[in-house]
Design a protein around this motif. Sequence first.
Motif, short mmCIF file in Angstrom:
data_model
loop_
_atom_site.label_atom_id
_atom_site.label_comp_id
_atom_site.label_asym_id
_atom_site.label_seq_id
_atom_site.Cartn_x
_atom_site.Cartn_y
_atom_site.Cartn_z
N CYS A 17 0.74 -1.02 -0.04
CA CYS A 17 0.34 -0.06 0.30
C CYS A 17 0.63 1.21 0.13
CB CYS A 17 -0.66 0.50 1.57
SG CYS A 17 -1.61 1.61 1.02
N CYS A 19 0.54 3.59 0.80
CA CYS A 19 0.32 5.72 2.28
C CYS A 19 0.74 4.61 3.41
CB CYS A 19 -1.56 5.44 2.01
SG CYS A 19 -2.14 5.82 0.58
N CYS A 20 1.19 3.29 3.51
CA CYS A 20 1.34 2.66 4.51
C CYS A 20 2.18 2.07 4.86
CB CYS A 20 -0.12 1.81 5.42
SG CYS A 20 -0.28 0.73 4.98
N CYS A 31 -4.70 0.23 0.24
CA CYS A 31 -5.13 -1.29 1.67
C CYS A 31 -6.46 -0.37 2.07
CB CYS A 31 -4.04 -1.16 3.04
SG CYS A 31 -4.04 0.33 4.22
N CYS A 34 -5.91 2.46 4.66
CA CYS A 34 -5.88 3.86 4.40
C CYS A 34 -7.06 4.47 3.32
CB CYS A 34 -4.32 3.65 3.40
SG CYS A 34 -3.43 2.98 4.66
ZN LIG Z 1 -2.34 1.60 3.86
#
Ligand SMILES: [Zn+2]
Length: 218
Positions: A17, A19-20, A31, A34
């Motif tokens: 992902c 973002c994470c 994910c 997120c």
């Molecule tokens: Zn994520």
Amino acid sequence: MSKARDFILDIFMPTRCPCCEGFIKWDKLLCEECERALEPVDNSNEVPPAGCSAAVSAFKYDGAAKQGIYALKDGWGISFAVYTAPLLAEKLKGCGADLITCVPMAKRKANERGYNQAEVIAKELSKLMGIPYDGGLLTRRTTSMAQHDLETASERAEFAKTLYGIADGHSDITGKKLLLADDIHTTGATLSECAGRLLSMGASDIIAVTLCRTVKEK
Ligand SMILES: [Zn+2]
């Protein structure tokens, strides 16, 4: 990219992902956590950068979205742009644009990263909206200084003035309405400079399109 190729690639390079950085299924872009954490922005109160008639962005530049932009700038987070582009295309429905272009990147930097993230966004929008993409309108000179090294809006504006030029042999954009894509709308200095060049080339109207924008806390 084909689904089969994505699947094979995932065995060797697991999908993360943007973002994470958590592992996600090979056919996912982000994910679920997120996806839920992204904060949509209301564009009705977005002040367009000078030279643009409107500014459209998807998410507030914060939290998960900020990490997504970092990953995109870091050379691996293209999925954040692919995830966000359909939301922008939806907001831009019926905008009547003739052409999509993007904020240019210095060639050396694009080679290092493997892509210009603004171009990735513009090309996704072009595909989704059925509007032609033209990346050959503007140029950006190479410099060792980055815009985020500058603190104030006026410093950024002065710096942006020296960066962008009109490409030799560009196509005729007289009377055309353009979408100008970039990853993030902060002070608007970059978008404004590019819009100014495009207007001087004969464009009739420019709409700024970004994945994220900074939102001032009230
Ligand atoms: Zn994520």
